[in-house]
Every structure is written in C-alpha cells, then in structure tokens.
Design a protein around this motif. Structure first.
Motif, PDB file in Angstrom:
ATOM      1  N   ARG A  88       0.824  -1.227   0.000  1.00 39.83           N
ATOM      2  CA  ARG A  88       0.000   0.000   0.000  1.00 39.83           C
ATOM      3  C   ARG A  88       0.848   1.262   0.000  1.00 39.83           C
ATOM      4  O   ARG A  88       0.302   2.360   0.138  1.00 39.83           O
ATOM      5  N   ALA A  89       2.142   1.139  -0.146  1.00 40.81           N
ATOM      6  CA  ALA A  89       3.000   2.326  -0.282  1.00 40.81           C
ATOM      7  C   ALA A  89       3.404   2.510  -1.744  1.00 40.81           C
ATOM      8  O   ALA A  89       3.108   3.534  -2.350  1.00 40.81           O
ATOM      9  N   CYS A  90       4.052   1.495  -2.327  1.00 45.86           N
ATOM     10  CA  CYS A  90       4.505   1.629  -3.725  1.00 45.86           C
ATOM     11  C   CYS A  90       3.440   1.162  -4.709  1.00 45.86           C
ATOM     12  O   CYS A  90       3.591   1.367  -5.915  1.00 45.86           O
ATOM     13  N   LEU A  91       2.358   0.547  -4.211  1.00 46.29           N
ATOM     14  CA  LEU A  91       1.271   0.040  -5.055  1.00 46.29           C
ATOM     15  C   LEU A  91       1.791  -0.923  -6.125  1.00 46.29           C
ATOM     16  O   LEU A  91       1.415  -0.851  -7.292  1.00 46.29           O
ATOM     17  N   ARG A  92       2.645  -1.847  -5.672  1.00 48.95           N
ATOM     18  CA  ARG A  92       3.133  -2.925  -6.541  1.00 48.95           C
ATOM     19  C   ARG A  92       2.850  -4.262  -5.870  1.00 48.95           C
ATOM     20  O   ARG A  92       2.833  -4.353  -4.639  1.00 48.95           O
ATOM     21  N   ALA A  93       2.654  -5.277  -6.687  1.00 53.43           N
ATOM     22  CA  ALA A  93       2.419  -6.621  -6.163  1.00 53.43           C
ATOM     23  C   ALA A  93       3.677  -7.138  -5.473  1.00 53.43           C
ATOM     24  O   ALA A  93       4.799  -6.857  -5.912  1.00 53.43           O
ATOM     25  N   PHE A  94       3.486  -7.891  -4.380  1.00 52.48           N
ATOM     26  CA  PHE A  94       4.618  -8.559  -3.734  1.00 52.48           C
ATOM     27  C   PHE A  94       5.048  -9.760  -4.574  1.00 52.48           C
ATOM     28  O   PHE A  94       4.225 -10.388  -5.250  1.00 52.48           O
ATOM     29  N   THR A  95       6.330 -10.098  -4.500  1.00 57.38           N
ATOM     30  CA  THR A  95       6.816 -11.349  -5.067  1.00 57.38           C
ATOM     31  C   THR A  95       6.656 -12.423  -3.994  1.00 57.38           C
ATOM     32  O   THR A  95       7.322 -12.372  -2.950  1.00 57.38           O
ATOM     33  N   VAL A  96       5.746 -13.356  -4.241  1.00 56.55           N
ATOM     34  CA  VAL A  96       5.416 -14.389  -3.250  1.00 56.55           C
ATOM     35  C   VAL A  96       6.652 -15.225  -2.943  1.00 56.55           C
ATOM     36  O   VAL A  96       7.396 -15.614  -3.848  1.00 56.55           O
ATOM     37  N   GLY A  97       6.880 -15.444  -1.637  1.00 55.42           N
ATOM     38  CA  GLY A  97       8.000 -16.265  -1.206  1.00 55.42           C
ATOM     39  C   GLY A  97       9.329 -15.534  -1.154  1.00 55.42           C
ATOM     40  O   GLY A  97      10.333 -16.121  -0.760  1.00 55.42           O
ATOM     41  N   VAL A  98       9.331 -14.258  -1.568  1.00 53.09           N
ATOM     42  CA  VAL A  98      10.573 -13.491  -1.622  1.00 53.09           C
ATOM     43  C   VAL A  98      10.471 -12.216  -0.782  1.00 53.09           C
ATOM     44  O   VAL A  98      11.271 -11.996   0.132  1.00 53.09           O
ATOM     45  N   ASP A  99       9.508 -11.362  -1.096  1.00 55.45           N
ATOM     46  CA  ASP A  99       9.407 -10.059  -0.419  1.00 55.45           C
ATOM     47  C   ASP A  99       9.012 -10.229   1.042  1.00 55.45           C
ATOM     48  O   ASP A  99       8.144 -11.047   1.363  1.00 55.45           O
ATOM     49  N   ARG A 100       9.636  -9.425   1.914  1.00 54.91           N
ATOM     50  CA  ARG A 100       9.203  -9.368   3.311  1.00 54.91           C
ATOM     51  C   ARG A 100       8.213  -8.231   3.443  1.00 54.91           C
ATOM     52  O   ARG A 100       8.405  -7.147   2.887  1.00 54.91           O
ATOM     53  N   ARG A 101       7.140  -8.473   4.187  1.00 54.58           N
ATOM     54  CA  ARG A 101       6.085  -7.471   4.293  1.00 54.58           C
ATOM     55  C   ARG A 101       5.603  -7.341   5.731  1.00 54.58           C
ATOM     56  O   ARG A 101       5.749  -8.269   6.532  1.00 54.58           O
TER      57      ARG A 101
END
Ligand SMILES: [Zn+2]
Length: 155
Positions: A42-55
């Motif tokens: 909800r900051a950069c409005l980009r999809a997360f990379t599943v299994g990679v990005d920390r959120r």
C-alpha cells in the motif's frame, strides 16, 4: 476523460509502522512475514513477489474525514520502498483484482463496483465523471482490504 490519482497510504503512516512496529492509528503490533500473496504493497502500489518479499501487516483505517472508521488489515514492504506517485492507474496494480467503492459529497456510499482487469482506468474515470462522487476507495476484490484512495487529479 477526467484524469485521476491513486493515493497510497501516507509516508508518515508507513514510516511509523516500519519504525515503531505498531499500528499508528490503533496500537496493534505489526506482523512481519515473507509474502504469501501478491498484496499489493500500500505504499509503492506494486504486487509482492510471493515467497521473496518481506512485508508488514498492520491495522489501518483509510478515513481522514469525520466518518465511521473502517479499520482493516493492510500490507506494506518491510523495508522502505518508493511511494507510488503520478497520474492515472498504477502499473503495479495491473494484475490485482479490485473493487471501486465511490463516496458521495452528501456522505452516502455507492454500491461497490467490481472492475474487470484492464478496465480500471476507464471505469474509474467514468465513476469520477459523476459530480456526486467525491472520492473512491479501491479495495481488493477477493480479500476486501483497502488498497488506495482515488481522487481527481489536481484535487
Ligand atoms: Zn512497497
């Protein structure tokens, strides 16, 4: 066709979430995990990379106006990311199914409008062409969570 902006969650809020690890509005502890879904952030409005990005998951209410708050869970990247800016529909949301929830000047709320993938910009422009509509909330079409606030450009 009226132009519009999609406003992400404010930098003040996201910075506090990353720093304090508490919801700035509600005090609930922030949860950190590796992305199990595409989000989006909800900051950069980009999809997360599943299994990679920390959120980070935290409780957020999107209302600035005196209104019934609608707190819900939202995700942002755990590390600082470049907040979305610019006019039109964010390219980073292209694969995210969304629903538009228009809010009227008189405080009433229109029925949610599911938007087919690829028709987001045209649909939002059409909704904003109604002078009654003050702003629109974008929500995830499956999870229902708040994604961003749509306003007329220059508003
Ligand atoms: Zn991000």
């Amino acid at each position: 066709m009226p132009s519009f902006v999609v406003r992400p969650i404010s930098g003040d809020i996201t910075q506090q979430v990353r720093t304090t690890r508490r919801s700035p509005q509600y005090g609930h502890p922030v949860h950190e995990e590796v992305a199990r879904g595409t989000g989006p952030c909800r900051a950069c409005l980009r999809a997360f990379t599943v299994g990679v990005d920390r959120r980070l998951l935290f409780t957020y209410s999107p209302f600035e106006e005196a209104s019934l708050p609608q707190p819900g869970p939202v995700f942002i990247h755990a590390d600082a990311c470049a907040p979305h800016a610019g006019v039109g529909y964010p390219a980073g949301l292209a694969q995210i199914p969304v629903v538009a929830q228009p809010y009227h000047d008189d405080g009433s709320i229109a029925a949610p409008c599911a938007i087919p993938l690829g028709e987001e910009a045209a649909t939002l422009a059409t909704l904003l062409a109604s002078p009654r509509v003050r702003f629109i909330h974008l929500r995830h079409a499956e999870a229902g969570c708040f994604i961003g606030r749509v306003e007329r450009a220059g508003a």
